[in-house]
Design an enzyme around this catalytic site. Structure first.
Site, PDB file in Angstrom:
ATOM      1  N   LYS A   1     -11.843 -14.676  -8.816  1.00  0.00           N
ATOM      2  CA  LYS A   1     -12.477 -14.665 -10.145  1.00  0.00           C
ATOM      3  C   LYS A   1     -13.810 -15.397 -10.068  1.00  0.00           C
ATOM      4  O   LYS A   1     -13.892 -16.475  -9.445  1.00  0.00           O
ATOM      5  CB  LYS A   1     -11.527 -15.340 -11.139  1.00  0.00           C
ATOM      6  CG  LYS A   1     -11.968 -15.252 -12.599  1.00  0.00           C
ATOM      7  CD  LYS A   1     -10.905 -15.903 -13.498  1.00  0.00           C
ATOM      8  CE  LYS A   1     -11.238 -15.792 -14.975  1.00  0.00           C
ATOM      9  NZ  LYS A   1     -10.188 -16.375 -15.834  1.00  0.00           N
TER      10      LYS A   1
ATOM     11  N   SER B   1      -8.607 -13.582 -19.689  1.00  0.00           N
ATOM     12  CA  SER B   1      -9.953 -13.408 -19.196  1.00  0.00           C
ATOM     13  C   SER B   1     -10.050 -12.970 -17.736  1.00  0.00           C
ATOM     14  O   SER B   1     -11.118 -12.522 -17.319  1.00  0.00           O
ATOM     15  CB  SER B   1     -10.736 -14.703 -19.371  1.00  0.00           C
ATOM     16  OG  SER B   1     -10.211 -15.727 -18.538  1.00  0.00           O
TER      17      SER B   1
ATOM     18  N   SER C   1      -4.864 -16.557 -19.475  1.00  0.00           N
ATOM     19  CA  SER C   1      -5.867 -15.708 -18.819  1.00  0.00           C
ATOM     20  C   SER C   1      -5.461 -15.143 -17.470  1.00  0.00           C
ATOM     21  O   SER C   1      -6.176 -14.291 -16.935  1.00  0.00           O
ATOM     22  CB  SER C   1      -7.184 -16.476 -18.656  1.00  0.00           C
ATOM     23  OG  SER C   1      -7.886 -16.486 -19.866  1.00  0.00           O
TER      24      SER C   1
END
Lengths: 95, 480
Positions: free
Chosen positions: B79, B154, B178
């Site tokens: 990420k 997210s 997330s």
């Protein structure tokens, strides 16, 4: 505790943000909606409850007081929007 | 396997060790798929050359007979809010568009030391703030299972990468769900460990008392293996725990010894009926294998979301104060003095949702409101945590939905922040309590959309959580 447009101006100053009129209008609406929702917490009596701030299972994690290498001046300036010699450069502070 | 799609790391590792395939061929297959599926927008950066070069080094290592790492040849995506030295670190924000990391996160060092291959950096909601990945400054991510749906957020890019076979495993971060919510939307496993289990050094801060790096993978065992490598004390993060790291990947449980708590507050009208039915089917199967089911109550559940949005935004407003245009990040052009530089750089650099959260967080911390909001929420946070600690005196794991709704369409929840926040209703309580939780896929609904269920464990009980996850995974393979 309704939030007014003047409150939004004040909070924006604290947060170092600026908004145009339309954005201010939307922000006032959104903050009121969210704050109205979080009012829910007032249903709970928390008088004798200790606030929970530290999530870890450790306190005072210390290391030996010995100097160790850190980020170099050159590396620290790599992402600087502007710099001069060894320093970050910003607009004039005192006029 | 002929097309280099693997259902678990074990399959890949066996093939590599038998020398029927090379790391280089595996990495090139993943890179080709990433290119072919570029329209999903899962990746913000692909490390084509360095990943292939690393793969060759690993092939030589194996050929030379040297000992190989636990994650040998595992293709991993990261990420883009986790630092890798020399690579961009954007947080999907315009304010960090040109930022290059000058050091690597501890988790990256640990993955590399066990011979994993890093394929690239994945897309996310700006600064990890969002539940649909629509808040990225570089465009939304499409769900690989159904491209008209969001991948969740997210960690949407990471979930889409694993769900779409563009990486075998991906790192995410979980502040309020997330990792788990996008995992459930993209048909993969998503593990959020106990707060402090993994070092946060090199993870860009959002809510420091909530943030935890997590793993998205195809199986609970793969997620556990990566956890095992990343977990443990780190001198660079004083909140990292010094509790011993266990052999999480090997964890297993006898269903007859397993006590599962089913919290009544999580099974209300707010839950999609089809998701509920699918979870009940899994519960029946676990019961048939001898697990004990116990209905229990987590009485403060309805206050979790409000508590979360006060505390997490307060922490975010402090953490994001560092983006001032002075030392790194975006600086506005026409500026007259330092204050003007701060205001213009931040206003031009941050997106809408990030500004909204900074404003809310600043408000709840401002003079006159601190006690009414921030302190109040900290007190409720203790009540919520106590709910969980009490529950774990009766049961080993708690079972719940991951998301109240199946993957939704683009734009469906963007009109109103509260509607979007409600997507996290079942995932934020665990970040408030600091306890570990995992989302495990349980199949597709009638529309063919992925559904996940969530298992929640006591503090530092990751082994129990993984053992229970394996039992849930097995319910899909056998019928009882």
């Amino acid at each position: 505790m309704a939030v007014s447009k003047a409150d939004v101006d004040y909070i924006a100053t604290l947060a170092r943000l600026s908004f145009n009129d339309a954005e201010k209008e939307a922000m006032t609406h959104d903050l009121n909606e969210i704050l109205n929702y979080v009012e829910k917490l007032n249903e709970l009596n928390t008088e004798n409850i200790e606030p929970l701030a530290n999530m870890g299972d450790r306190t005072n994690v210390l290391r030996e007081d010995k100097p160790v290498p850190s980020i170099s001046n050159q590396d620290a300036l790599k992402n600087a929007p502007d710099f001069q010699d060894r320093f970050f450069k910003v607009p004039k502070v005192i006029g | 396997m002929s097309n280099f799609v693997f259902s678990s790391y074990r399959d890949l590792r066996d093939a590599l060790l038998s020398k029927s395939i090379s790391v280089e061929s595996v990495v090139s297959a993943y890179l080709s798929r990433i290119e072919a599926k570029a329209h999903l927008n899962a990746y913000l950066a692909v490390f084509k050359e360095s990943a292939l070069a690393h793969a060759k080094v690993l092939d030589e290592k194996l050929a030379s007979g040297k000992p190989i790492g636990k994650l040998f040849g595992m293709p991993i995506a990261v990420k883009d809010n986790i630092a890798m030295k020399g690579e961009k670190l954007t947080c999907a924000s315009k304010i960090l568009e040109n930022f290059t990391s000058i050091y690597s996160a501890t988790v990256i060092e640990r993955l590399l030391s066990e011979d994993a291959v890093i394929l690239g950096k994945t897309n996310l909601d700006e600064f990890a703030m969002g539940s649909s990945n629509e808040n990225s400054a570089f465009g939304a991510v499409k769900n690989p299972i159904n491209e008209s749906c969001v991948p969740g957020g997210s960690s949407g890019g990471s979930a889409a990468a694993v769900g779409g076979d563009l990486a075998l495993v991906a790192l995410g971060s979980d502040t309020g769900g997330s990792v788990r919510q996008p995992a459930s939307f993209c048909n993969v496993v998503g593990l959020k460990p106990t707060y402090g289990r993994i070092s946060r050094y090199g993870l860009v801060a959002f809510g420091s008392s909530f943030d935890q790096i997590g793993v998205l993978a195809k199986t609970a065992e793969d997620a556990a293996l990566v956890l095992e490598v990343m977990a443990g004390e780190d001198p660079m993060d004083s909140t990292s725990s010094n509790k011993p790291v266990e052999d999480y990947a090997r964890a297993s449980l006898d269903p007859k010894q397993l006590r599962i708590g089913v919290p009544k507050e999580f099974f209300t009208d707010a839950l999609d009926p089809e998701i509920n039915a699918m979870i009940q089917t899994v519960l029946e199967k676990l019961k048939a294998q001898g697990a004990t089911l116990a209905e229990l109550s987590l009485p403060h559940s309805e206050y979790a979301l409000a508590t979360y949005y006060i505390l997490a935004t307060a922490e975010a407003s402090s953490n994001l104060a560092r983006y001032d245009g002075a030392r790194y990040g975006y600086r506005a052009k026409e500026i007259t003095d330092p204050t003007d530089m701060y205001v213009k750089s931040r206003s031009e650099g941050f997106g809408k949702e990030v500004k909204r959260r900074i404003m809310l967080g600043t408000y709840v911390l401002s003079a006159g409101y601190y006690d009414a909001y921030y302190r109040k929420a900290q007190k409720v946070r203790r009540l919520i945590r106590n709910d969980y600690l009490n529950a774990f005196e009766q049961v080993d794991v708690i079972l719940s939905p991951t998301s109240p709704v199946p993957p939704f369409k683009f734009g469906e929840k963007m009109h109103d922040p509260l509607t979007m926040y409600l997507a996290d209703i079942y995932t934020v309580p665990m970040n408030l309590a600091g306890v570990p939780a995992i989302s495990v896929p349980i199949g597709l609904n009638a529309q063919g959309l992925p559904i996940g269920l969530q298992l929640i464990g006591n503090l530092f009980s990751e082994s129990t959580l993984i053992g229970a996850s394996k039992l849930v995974e097995a319910t899909r393979e056998h019928s009882f």
